[in-house]
Design a protein around this motif. Structure first.
Motif, PDB file in Angstrom:
ATOM      1  N   UNK A 199       0.840  -1.197   0.000  1.00 38.29           N
ATOM      2  CA  UNK A 199       0.000   0.000   0.000  1.00 38.29           C
ATOM      3  C   UNK A 199       0.882   1.257   0.000  1.00 38.29           C
ATOM      4  N   UNK A 200       0.735   2.081  -1.038  1.00 40.97           N
ATOM      5  CA  UNK A 200       1.629   3.221  -1.214  1.00 40.97           C
ATOM      6  C   UNK A 200       1.467   4.286  -0.127  1.00 40.97           C
ATOM      7  N   UNK A 201       0.262   4.477   0.384  1.00 38.08           N
ATOM      8  CA  UNK A 201       0.072   5.494   1.421  1.00 38.08           C
ATOM      9  C   UNK A 201       0.828   5.126   2.699  1.00 38.08           C
ATOM     10  N   UNK A 202       0.897   3.844   3.012  1.00 40.60           N
ATOM     11  CA  UNK A 202       1.668   3.399   4.178  1.00 40.60           C
ATOM     12  C   UNK A 202       3.150   3.629   3.933  1.00 40.60           C
ATOM     13  N   UNK A 203       3.605   3.308   2.734  1.00 41.49           N
ATOM     14  CA  UNK A 203       5.006   3.538   2.372  1.00 41.49           C
ATOM     15  C   UNK A 203       5.354   5.016   2.513  1.00 41.49           C
ATOM     16  N   UNK A 204       4.470   5.880   2.053  1.00 37.27           N
ATOM     17  CA  UNK A 204       4.721   7.321   2.149  1.00 37.27           C
ATOM     18  C   UNK A 204       4.868   7.766   3.600  1.00 37.27           C
ATOM     19  N   UNK A 205       4.036   7.218   4.480  1.00 37.03           N
ATOM     20  CA  UNK A 205       4.115   7.573   5.902  1.00 37.03           C
ATOM     21  C   UNK A 205       5.455   7.141   6.486  1.00 37.03           C
ATOM     22  N   UNK A 206       5.853   5.917   6.188  1.00 38.33           N
ATOM     23  CA  UNK A 206       7.135   5.410   6.693  1.00 38.33           C
ATOM     24  C   UNK A 206       8.286   6.251   6.177  1.00 38.33           C
ATOM     25  N   UNK A 207       8.274   6.561   4.895  1.00 34.56           N
ATOM     26  CA  UNK A 207       9.377   7.327   4.317  1.00 34.56           C
ATOM     27  C   UNK A 207       9.396   8.768   4.802  1.00 34.56           C
ATOM     28  N   UNK A 208       8.247   9.291   5.144  1.00 35.15           N
ATOM     29  CA  UNK A 208       8.198  10.637   5.729  1.00 35.15           C
ATOM     30  C   UNK A 208       8.925  10.653   7.063  1.00 35.15           C
ATOM     31  N   UNK A 209       8.717   9.609   7.882  1.00 37.26           N
ATOM     32  CA  UNK A 209       9.403   9.524   9.168  1.00 37.26           C
ATOM     33  C   UNK A 209      10.907   9.371   8.970  1.00 37.26           C
ATOM     34  N   UNK A 210      11.291   8.563   7.999  1.00 40.03           N
ATOM     35  CA  UNK A 210      12.722   8.388   7.724  1.00 40.03           C
ATOM     36  C   UNK A 210      13.351   9.713   7.336  1.00 40.03           C
ATOM     37  N   UNK A 211      12.715  10.428   6.418  1.00 34.06           N
ATOM     38  CA  UNK A 211      13.262  11.710   5.956  1.00 34.06           C
ATOM     39  C   UNK A 211      13.293  12.731   7.083  1.00 34.06           C
ATOM     40  N   UNK A 212      12.245  12.752   7.917  1.00 31.75           N
ATOM     41  CA  UNK A 212      12.175  13.702   9.027  1.00 31.75           C
ATOM     42  C   UNK A 212      13.282  13.456  10.038  1.00 31.75           C
ATOM     43  N   UNK A 213      13.507  12.197  10.388  1.00 34.55           N
ATOM     44  CA  UNK A 213      14.535  11.872  11.374  1.00 34.55           C
ATOM     45  C   UNK A 213      15.934  12.218  10.864  1.00 34.55           C
ATOM     46  N   UNK A 214      16.163  12.001   9.592  1.00 26.96           N
ATOM     47  CA  UNK A 214      17.465  12.340   9.014  1.00 26.96           C
ATOM     48  C   UNK A 214      17.662  13.851   9.035  1.00 26.96           C
ATOM     49  N   UNK A 215      16.621  14.597   8.686  1.00 26.34           N
ATOM     50  CA  UNK A 215      16.729  16.073   8.670  1.00 26.34           C
ATOM     51  C   UNK A 215      17.019  16.614  10.071  1.00 26.34           C
ATOM     52  N   UNK A 216      16.393  16.027  11.079  1.00 23.36           N
ATOM     53  CA  UNK A 216      16.568  16.523  12.455  1.00 23.36           C
ATOM     54  C   UNK A 216      17.983  16.332  12.966  1.00 23.36           C
ATOM     55  N   UNK A 217      18.690  15.366  12.426  1.00 25.13           N
ATOM     56  CA  UNK A 217      20.018  15.062  12.931  1.00 25.13           C
ATOM     57  C   UNK A 217      21.132  15.684  12.086  1.00 25.13           C
ATOM     58  N   UNK A 218      20.754  16.442  11.049  1.00 19.97           N
ATOM     59  CA  UNK A 218      21.780  17.099  10.219  1.00 19.97           C
ATOM     60  C   UNK A 218      22.411  18.270  10.956  1.00 19.97           C
TER      61      UNK A 218
END
Length: 218
Positions: A199-218
């Motif tokens: 399900x693509x909407x679930x994938x989008x949610x997961x990838x949003x968290x991944x991108x957010x966590x990476x941005x916070x630690x830059x």
């Protein structure tokens, strides 16, 4: 933290592959062992001819297969990685690497012996997947293990200079917690499914968290 590698596994239909092909995944996994998500080499060959997976790499999952079985899949499917999910020996991993020229990942089931096994494969395995140990199941249980053990696995993987993926029960509800650990990669199958389909909407949610966590630690 560096962005963890993403592997979406258990793609069992043309439609699953179409969904995952649109994602930010680094690896797309296909299961060639006995499983409710098992696929045939001919199926996967046809799907890959019709779906543009861009620069994503393909992973074939095997459980205690002999080399002839792996070779039969490779005759049809252009795999990038062989993932050994059973009790394959160091010698067998070495044989597969030597004969195919491909990277070989070893799955470890979390228990008090797993880190010792990981050290035995040092210099041979090109990566690891740490999964939950569930009786009668090699994987795909949808159950998490004790994530407090993740740093031990990651430290050993770093020492070996190879990636370490965390698998087992990862989904949109707990990905944020998992990302609080400095992990090398995530391996998700049932956690991106709804009614047994990717399900693509679930994938989008997961990838949003991944991108957010990476941005916070830059």
């Amino acid at each position: 933290m560096q962005r963890p590698l993403i592997k979406y596994c258990g793609n069992k239909s043309f439609e699953d592959l179409q969904v995952v092909a649109k994602s930010e995944a680094d690896y797309i996994g296909f299961i060639f062992a006995n499983s409710k998500r098992k696929v045939t080499p001919i199926e996967v060959k046809q799907w890959l001819q019709e779906v543009d997976i861009q620069d994503k790499k393909t992973v074939g999952v095997f459980v205690n297969a002999d080399f002839e079985e792996i070779a039969a899949v490779l005759a049809n499917v252009p795999l990038s990685v062989i993932q050994c999910h059973g009790t394959e020996t160091v010698d067998f991993i070495h044989l597969v690497k030597e004969q195919t020229g491909l990277d070989v990942w070893k799955v470890l089931h979390h228990d008090n012996q797993a880190i010792g096994l990981m050290k035995q494969y040092s210099g041979v395995a090109d990566g690891y997947v740490v999964d939950t140990k569930v009786a009668t199941m090699w994987g795909g249980s949808g159950v998490t293990f004790d994530w407090q053990s993740i740093p031990i696995y990651q430290q050993e993987a770093n020492r070996q200079g190879v990636p370490c993926f965390i698998a087992g029960g990862i989904d949109a509800s707990n990905i944020k917690t998992l990302l609080s650990y400095d992990i090398g990669g995530v391996d998700i199958s049932s956690g991106i499914e709804q009614d047994g389909k990717k399900e693509y909407t679930i994938i989008q949610t997961i990838e949003k968290w991944v991108d957010t966590c990476v941005e916070r630690t830059k």
